[in-house]
Each structure stands twice: as structure tokens, then as C-alpha cells.
Design a protein around this motif. Structure first.
Motif, PDB file in Angstrom:
ATOM      1  N   PHE A 225       0.525  -1.472  -0.352  1.00 43.41           N
ATOM      2  CA  PHE A 225      -0.166   0.283   0.427  1.00 43.41           C
ATOM      3  C   PHE A 225       0.869   1.329  -0.454  1.00 43.41           C
ATOM      4  N   LEU A 226       0.323   2.293  -0.641  1.00 39.18           N
ATOM      5  CA  LEU A 226       1.329   3.322  -0.431  1.00 39.18           C
ATOM      6  C   LEU A 226       0.805   3.970   0.757  1.00 39.18           C
ATOM      7  N   GLN A 227       2.142   4.620   0.615  1.00 39.26           N
ATOM      8  CA  GLN A 227       3.613   4.624   0.310  1.00 39.26           C
ATOM      9  C   GLN A 227       5.089   3.334   1.269  1.00 39.26           C
ATOM     10  N   ASN A 228       4.357   2.696   0.090  1.00 36.67           N
ATOM     11  CA  ASN A 228       5.213   1.207  -0.222  1.00 36.67           C
ATOM     12  C   ASN A 228       4.712   0.088   2.026  1.00 36.67           C
ATOM     13  N   THR A 229       3.877   0.290   1.701  1.00 43.54           N
ATOM     14  CA  THR A 229       3.883  -0.349   3.520  1.00 43.54           C
ATOM     15  C   THR A 229       3.621  -1.952   2.749  1.00 43.54           C
ATOM     16  N   ASP A 230       3.617  -2.973   3.055  1.00 43.45           N
ATOM     17  CA  ASP A 230       4.144  -3.946   2.684  1.00 43.45           C
ATOM     18  C   ASP A 230       2.816  -4.752   4.170  1.00 43.45           C
ATOM     19  N   ALA A 231       1.842  -5.078   3.937  1.00 41.48           N
ATOM     20  CA  ALA A 231       0.156  -4.862   5.083  1.00 41.48           C
ATOM     21  C   ALA A 231       0.157  -6.593   5.432  1.00 41.48           C
ATOM     22  N   THR A 344      -7.177  11.614  16.905  1.00 39.84           N
ATOM     23  CA  THR A 344      -5.983  11.003  16.943  1.00 39.84           C
ATOM     24  C   THR A 344      -5.678  10.044  15.710  1.00 39.84           C
ATOM     25  N   ARG A 345      -4.853   9.115  14.664  1.00 39.56           N
ATOM     26  CA  ARG A 345      -4.165   9.271  14.122  1.00 39.56           C
ATOM     27  C   ARG A 345      -5.476   7.567  13.833  1.00 39.56           C
ATOM     28  N   VAL A 346      -6.270   6.800  14.753  1.00 41.19           N
ATOM     29  CA  VAL A 346      -6.475   5.944  14.369  1.00 41.19           C
ATOM     30  C   VAL A 346      -8.340   6.310  15.382  1.00 41.19           C
ATOM     31  N   GLY A 347      -8.721   7.857  14.585  1.00 39.01           N
ATOM     32  CA  GLY A 347      -9.366   8.015  14.641  1.00 39.01           C
ATOM     33  C   GLY A 347     -10.307   8.427  16.397  1.00 39.01           C
ATOM     34  N   PRO A 348     -11.643   8.533  16.883  1.00 41.83           N
ATOM     35  CA  PRO A 348     -11.638   9.413  17.682  1.00 41.83           C
ATOM     36  C   PRO A 348     -10.640   8.897  19.241  1.00 41.83           C
ATOM     37  N   ALA A 349     -10.491   9.711  19.793  1.00 38.95           N
ATOM     38  CA  ALA A 349      -9.769   9.341  21.274  1.00 38.95           C
ATOM     39  C   ALA A 349     -11.069   8.657  22.046  1.00 38.95           C
ATOM     40  N   GLY A 399     -18.101  -5.601   9.220  1.00 39.26           N
ATOM     41  CA  GLY A 399     -17.333  -4.601   8.542  1.00 39.26           C
ATOM     42  C   GLY A 399     -16.621  -3.076   9.034  1.00 39.26           C
ATOM     43  N   TYR A 400     -17.139  -2.837   9.559  1.00 43.02           N
ATOM     44  CA  TYR A 400     -16.838  -1.203  10.125  1.00 43.02           C
ATOM     45  C   TYR A 400     -16.112  -1.938  10.842  1.00 43.02           C
ATOM     46  N   GLN A 401     -15.545  -3.341  11.207  1.00 43.07           N
ATOM     47  CA  GLN A 401     -14.506  -3.136  12.593  1.00 43.07           C
ATOM     48  C   GLN A 401     -13.159  -4.140  11.962  1.00 43.07           C
ATOM     49  N   LEU A 402     -14.062  -3.983  11.215  1.00 41.87           N
ATOM     50  CA  LEU A 402     -12.156  -4.879   9.817  1.00 41.87           C
ATOM     51  C   LEU A 402     -11.823  -3.575   8.555  1.00 41.87           C
ATOM     52  N   GLU A 403     -12.741  -2.636   8.155  1.00 44.88           N
ATOM     53  CA  GLU A 403     -12.133  -1.672   6.850  1.00 44.88           C
ATOM     54  C   GLU A 403     -10.900  -1.077   7.830  1.00 44.88           C
ATOM     55  N   ASP A 404      -9.788  -0.915   7.281  1.00 43.92           N
ATOM     56  CA  ASP A 404      -8.486  -0.570   7.432  1.00 43.92           C
ATOM     57  C   ASP A 404      -7.572  -1.837   7.821  1.00 43.92           C
ATOM     58  N   SER A 421      -4.916  -1.538  12.829  1.00 46.30           N
ATOM     59  CA  SER A 421      -5.171  -0.757  11.720  1.00 46.30           C
ATOM     60  C   SER A 421      -4.058  -0.052  10.925  1.00 46.30           C
ATOM     61  N   LEU A 422      -4.371   0.051  10.210  1.00 49.70           N
ATOM     62  CA  LEU A 422      -2.897   0.704   9.242  1.00 49.70           C
ATOM     63  C   LEU A 422      -2.829   1.814   9.155  1.00 49.70           C
ATOM     64  N   LEU A 423      -4.316   2.371   9.968  1.00 48.76           N
ATOM     65  CA  LEU A 423      -4.209   4.221  10.144  1.00 48.76           C
ATOM     66  C   LEU A 423      -2.597   4.631  10.960  1.00 48.76           C
ATOM     67  N   PHE A 424      -1.812   3.048  11.531  1.00 48.36           N
ATOM     68  CA  PHE A 424      -1.123   3.657  12.172  1.00 48.36           C
ATOM     69  C   PHE A 424      -0.466   3.838  11.664  1.00 48.36           C
ATOM     70  N   ARG A 425      -0.103   3.208  10.589  1.00 48.29           N
ATOM     71  CA  ARG A 425       1.063   3.019   9.564  1.00 48.29           C
ATOM     72  C   ARG A 425       1.115   4.031   8.256  1.00 48.29           C
ATOM     73  N   GLN A 426       0.132   5.217   8.543  1.00 49.00           N
ATOM     74  CA  GLN A 426       0.261   5.758   7.691  1.00 49.00           C
ATOM     75  C   GLN A 426      -0.444   5.575   6.465  1.00 49.00           C
ATOM     76  N   THR A 427      -1.295   4.516   6.461  1.00 46.63           N
ATOM     77  CA  THR A 427      -2.070   4.502   5.452  1.00 46.63           C
ATOM     78  C   THR A 427      -3.175   3.273   4.711  1.00 46.63           C
ATOM     79  N   THR A 428      -4.009   3.008   4.029  1.00 45.80           N
ATOM     80  CA  THR A 428      -5.013   2.946   4.313  1.00 45.80           C
ATOM     81  C   THR A 428      -4.973   1.591   3.398  1.00 45.80           C
ATOM     82  N   CYS A 429      -6.953   1.288   3.610  1.00 47.29           N
ATOM     83  CA  CYS A 429      -6.939   0.107   2.826  1.00 47.29           C
ATOM     84  C   CYS A 429      -7.245   0.228   1.178  1.00 47.29           C
TER      85      CYS A 429
END
Ligand SMILES: *[C@@H]1O[C@H](CO)[C@@H](O)[C@H](O)[C@H]1NC(C)=O
Ligand SMILES: *[C@@H]1O[C@H](CO)[C@@H](O)[C@H](O)[C@H]1NC(C)=O
Ligand SMILES: *[C@@H]1O[C@H](CO)[C@@H](O)[C@H](O)[C@H]1NC(C)=O
Ligand SMILES: *[C@@H]1O[C@H](CO)[C@@H](O)[C@H](O)[C@H]1NC(C)=O
Ligand SMILES: *[C@@H]1O[C@H](CO)[C@@H](O)[C@H](O)[C@H]1NC(C)=O
Ligand SMILES: *[C@@H]1O[C@H](CO)[C@@H](O)[C@H](O)[C@H]1NC(C)=O
Ligand SMILES: *[C@@H]1O[C@H](CO)[C@@H](O)[C@H](O)[C@H]1NC(C)=O
Length: 438
Positions: A225-231, A344-349, A399-404, A421-429
Motif C-alpha cells: 500500500f502507498l507509500q510502500n507499506t507491505d501489510a 488521533t491517527r486511529v480515529g476518535p480518542a 465490516g466496520y470493525q474490519l475496515e483499514d 489498524s493500518l492508520l497507525f502505519r499512515q496508510t489505508t486499505c
């Protein structure tokens, strides 16, 4: 010795070139395949497009993680010169665990042939089932090196079930069937793995956006996934379980479920254990209980006592952060004012929710981005639903709990790898690069 003539050299080198090209096309072995997955805004279903038939048609299907097969409407607009009914007692029928042979009394067409085996077809959204002909047709799909889509590859006889138009009830507008990824020998992951000789492994990464696509990979990683994250790296693994009793709308007695179950042993909210009746977390002899993962449930559904315990703990932990509870907004039972909710980076705190698996060190942590649904400018709701007191499965992770989050189903080793969460790695699905390199 006379030198070979120039025409001979030319002809033979052309031949070599031709053979090389032919064998290249014929023996191109993709390492993995890729399909885009969109989210339908009105039904919250996840859709993928399958290129099938001759001439090729792109058909929209609903992604069903635990579904048994690919099934499509054959009554309307199925027109293909490469459709073949599966003959009774053929190896295709046994691969599909066919339940019988059918006769059809109208003009022959896909879905209506004599001497053809039938299979049970399940609309897992409407919970209706019927039987329909098993058949095969050409399917084309893009291969991938894990970074971008590459060369298109073709399966000449991809098995699927022919459904009547009425079975489409409840599916997103424009959908012509469902794409089953379940634990059968004719599901998409199984057929692709056997057709292209790669590991029986697939991965799903659902986008939280209805305007940009998530992705489905068949085969092993990398999944970039951009930028070059191998999930496919840094996954946490947990064992996959089989429910010995089918969870389908209709089935043959003795059949196991084709859905994917994991073992949640306990749940914490912000590092505090939630009191849960342990027996609900195991699958009993009748196939009740346990935890499964589903793409046809938009939100996680929990048995009533689990739902109450989790939401009470969540409300308490939120109050400790001065987050104010407000009136419920259907379908959700627990909502909060956005006031005092940081971001936060991973959504509402908000307090996090841990599904604890094999041990205290193996857990699936659900952060705000996957727990809170914004229902209006100033209200956020906990995206979990009450499943009633006697549901078939105690926890259905929706599904909602699986996203990203990337989920890799490694069927050969019966394990699930999840990324958190891929949001931690600054990317998304939605960050797979769908610009083809082929
Ligand atoms: C099916 O395709 C054939 C050939 O392309 C065409 O002649 C025929 O009209 C089509 N039938 C339907 C029902 O679309
Ligand atoms: C199937 O066979 C029956 C007679 O055995 C015949 O009436 C019917 O037309 C056939 N159906 C098809 C689709 O060929
Ligand atoms: C799938 O096929 C394998 C071998 O071909 C067989 O061992 C297995 O039981 C089949 N699985 C199902 C669910 O039918
Ligand atoms: C396929 O699975 C085997 C056994 O689990 C593993 O050793 C191998 O590395 C896998 N292949 C790929 C390409 O991941
Ligand atoms: C869950 O809560 C228990 C009790 O408060 C604690 O001992 C444990 O470390 C927590 N586990 C995780 C994964 O946070
Ligand atoms: C919550 O509000 C009270 C009173 O306004 C304040 O004293 C306390 O520090 C706040 N707590 C948090 C976690 O913000
Ligand atoms: C996406 O892939 C295409 C084709 O392989 C490439 O040209 C392009 O640079 C990639 N985009 C990004 C943002 O990496």
C-alpha cells in the motif's frame, strides 16, 4: 561443413521466439491475483466486479467472506458461448459437494440443463436459499506482484452456481450475485489457488470510504500500500476454527460451516476485563456460540449479555474521560456527544476495545476509527449491535470493525493474520495502487 543458410537461421530464430512467446503466455504463473472492493453507501455491502463469460462481462457481486461459491443470476442477461453445465457425477460436481441432479423443463439455457448437478445457493443477506445448476464459464482476473495489477490471466472453467433472479433480493442495486470466499473447494480462493498453483491464502482489506476501493488478494504477499507499506509483514496470527454445524440458510445435515471462526477468550475495555459468560465464547455441539468474521454484517453483533457488559464498560470508561452519553440513534444503542472527544491517527480518542485471543499477548485492538460511527456533526455512536439472547453465533465481527485492517486467511495453516489498524502505519486499505503496470 557448410554454414546454415540465412533463411534457415532466421526461420529457426523466429520459431524460437514464437515458442518462447507462446510458452510465456501459457506458462505465466501469477504469484497472486487482485480484485478491487468497493463499499455501497446505501446498503453498506462490499462489492467486487468479476469479469466472466464470452464475450466478457463485468458483473458486480457482493463479497461474502464465509460464502460457499460464486453465484450469479443466470435468468436475466446471461449470454455466453463458453458456459458449460456441470454434468451429473462429474468431478466438478463432487468438488462442489453437489446435492443432486436436476431436470429442467423449459428451453435449455445457463441454469436450465438436464443431466446437470445442483448445489445449494445461499443469499446470506436476505437469509434465503435455493438450489441451482452448477456450471462453469471463463473468468478473467488481473495478476499482481503485490504492488500494482499486472497481466490479466484467465480460467477457462471457473465453477459457479446459477441462481434465479429472485435470489438477488436484498443485494446492493446492480449486483448480480455473491462472491463466496468461504471454506469450500469451489470458493474463489480455492479455485484460484488450484488453477494457478499457489498457496491457499487470500487477504481482504476493506476501505472505510464509499468513494475509494479496498482490495482483495488471492495468494501470498507482499500486499503493498502507498507509500510502500507491505501489510503482509508484522501480522498477528490467531488460529482459525471450524464450526462443525453449518451456519448456512439451508444445508445438508452433517455439513460444517464454511464461515471463518476465531476464538475470543475474553474482552477488555481500556485494560479492564469485561465480565462475560465464558461458555458463550465457545462453539457448542449444536454449532451455537463462538466468534466469526463476516463481511455481510455491516457492524459487529454481540449476544445480549456480552453486548450489555461491553457497552456498560465502554460507557464507564468514556465517562472517566468526560465523554457525555447522549440519546441512542438507531440502529445503535450507545451514543456520545463529540464534545470532549479528541482525535488521533486511529480515529476518535475513545476507550479501546481488546478482543483477547490465544493469550493476553495476542489481541485484536479496536480503536476509535473502527468503533465509533459518526451519525451527525455532534454525535458519535458505538458501532456494535445487540444480537439478542439466543443468536446462533455469540460474536459476529462485522465490516466496520474490519475496515483499514488487513486480514490474511492462510487456509493451509488454518490461521488468520491481522494487521491491526493500518492508520497507525499512515496508510489505508484504499491505498493499493490500482494503476495497471501491464
Ligand atoms: C447473445 O449474444 C448473441 C451473440 O453475440 C446475440 O446474437 C444475442 O442476441 C444475444 N442474446 C441476448 C439475449 O442478449
Ligand atoms: C430435459 O429432458 C426432458 C425429457 O426427459 C425434456 O422434456 C426437456 O425438454 C429437457 N430439458 C432440457 C433443458 O433440455
Ligand atoms: C476439498 O478437497 C480436498 C482434496 O481434494 C479434500 O480433502 C477436502 O475434504 C475437500 N474439502 C471439502 C470441504 O470438501
Ligand atoms: C506457501 O506455503 C508454504 C507452507 O505454509 C510456505 O512454506 C511457503 O513459503 C508459502 N509460499 C509463499 C509464496 O508464501
Ligand atoms: C485485560 O485486563 C486484565 C485485567 O484488568 C489485565 O490483567 C490484562 O493485562 C488486560 N489485557 C490486555 C491485553 O490489555
Ligand atoms: C473531567 O472534568 C472534570 C470537571 O470539569 C475535571 O476536573 C477533570 O480533570 C476532567 N477529566 C478529564 C479526564 O478530562
Ligand atoms: C502506480 O503504478 C503505476 C504503474 O505501475 C506507476 O506508474 C505509478 O507511479 C504508481 N503510483 C504511485 C503513486 O506510486
Amino acid at each position: 561443413m557448410a554454414a546454415p543458410s540465412l533463411p534457415f537461421l532466421l526461420a529457426s530464430s523466429l520459431l524460437v521466439l514464437l515458442l518462447a512467446t507462446l510458452s510465456n503466455a501459457k506458462h505465466f504463473h501469477p504469484r497472486a491475483l487482485v480484485l478491487p472492493v468497493s463499499k455501497d453507501a446505501s446498503t453498506l455491502q462490499y462489492l467486487t466486479r468479476i469479469n466472466q463469460r464470452t464475450p466478457l462481462v463485468s458483473i458486480s457481486t457482493v463479497v461474502d467472506l464465509g460464502g460457499q461459491s460464486l453465484w450469479v443470476d443466470c435468468d436475466q442477461g446471461y449470454n455466453s458461448s463458453t458456459y458449460r453445465p456441470a454434468r451429473c457425477h462429474s468431478s466438478q460436481c463432487s468438488l462442489a459437494k453437489s446435492t443432486g441432479c436436476s431436470q429442467c423443463y423449459s428451453a435449455p439455457k445457463p441454469g436450465c440443463h438436464n443431466n446437470t448437478c445442483g448445489v445449494i445457493i445461499d443469499n446470506t443477506i436476505a437469509h434465503t436459499a435455493t438450489t441451482g445448476d452448477l456450471g462453469s464459464d471463463k473468468v478473467s482476473i488481473q495478476s499482481t506482484d503485490g504492488s500494482t495489477p499486472g497481466q490479466v490471466v484467465t480460467v477457462s472453467h471457473f465453477l459457479f452456481a446459477c441462481a434465479p433472479t429472485s435470489l438477488l433480493e436484498g443485494l446492493a442495486s446492480g449486483s448480480k450475485g455473491m462472491a463466496g470466499l468461504g471454506r469450500t473447494n469451489i470458493s474463489l480462493p480455492s479455485q484460484f489457488a488450484s488453477d494457478f498453483h499457489f498457496n491457499k491464502t487470500f487477504a481482504i482489506c476493506l476501505s472505510s470510504s464509499t468513494s475509494s476501493n479496498g482490495v482483495l488478494f488471492f495468494g501470498s504477499g507482499p500486499y503493498k500500500f502507498l507509500q510502500n507499506t507491505d501489510a503482509s509483514t508484522n501480522l498477528i496470527y490467531t488460529k482459525l476454527y471450524i464450526n462443525p454445524v453449518s451456519t448456512a440458510s439451508a444445508y445438508t445435515s452433517g455439513d460444517a460451516s464454511t464461515e471463518y471462526f476465531i476464538k475470543v477468550n475474553s474482552i477488555n475495555v481500556s485494560n479492564e476485563a469485561v465480565p462475560i459468560k465464558k461458555s458463550l465464547l465457545s462453539i457448542n455441539r449444536n454449532g451455537y456460540g463462538g466468534t466469526k468474521i463476516s463481511t455481510v454484517n455491516p457492524y459487529t453483533v454481540m449476544e445480549t449479555s456480552i453486548y450489555k457488559a461491553v457497552t456498560e464498560a465502554f460507557v464507564k470508561a468514556s465517562e472517566a474521560r468526560n465523554i457525555t452519553r447522549v440519546g441512542a440513534v438507531s440502529p445503535f444503542g450507545v451514543c456520545f456527544s463529540t464534545q470532549n472527544v479528541g482525535s488521533t491517527r486511529v480515529g476518535p480518542a475513545v476507550p479501546w476495545i481488546d478482543l483477547i485471543l490465544e493469550s493476553q499477548s495476542v489481541f485484536w485492538r479496536i480503536f476509535g476509527a473502527n468503533s465509533m460511527v459518526q451519525v451527525s456533526n455532534d454525535v458519535l455512536c458505538l458501532g456494535f449491535l445487540d444480537g439478542g439472547s439466543k443468536p446462533r453465533t455469540s460474536i459476529v465481527i462485522g465490516g466496520y470493525q474490519l475496515e483499514d485492517n488487513l486480514l490474511q486467511f492462510d487456509l493451509a495453516n488454518s490461521r488468520l493474520g491481522f494487521s491491526s489498524s493500518l492508520l497507525f502505519r499512515q496508510t489505508t486499505c484504499a491505498n493499493f495502487n490500482f494503476t495497471s503496470s501491464a
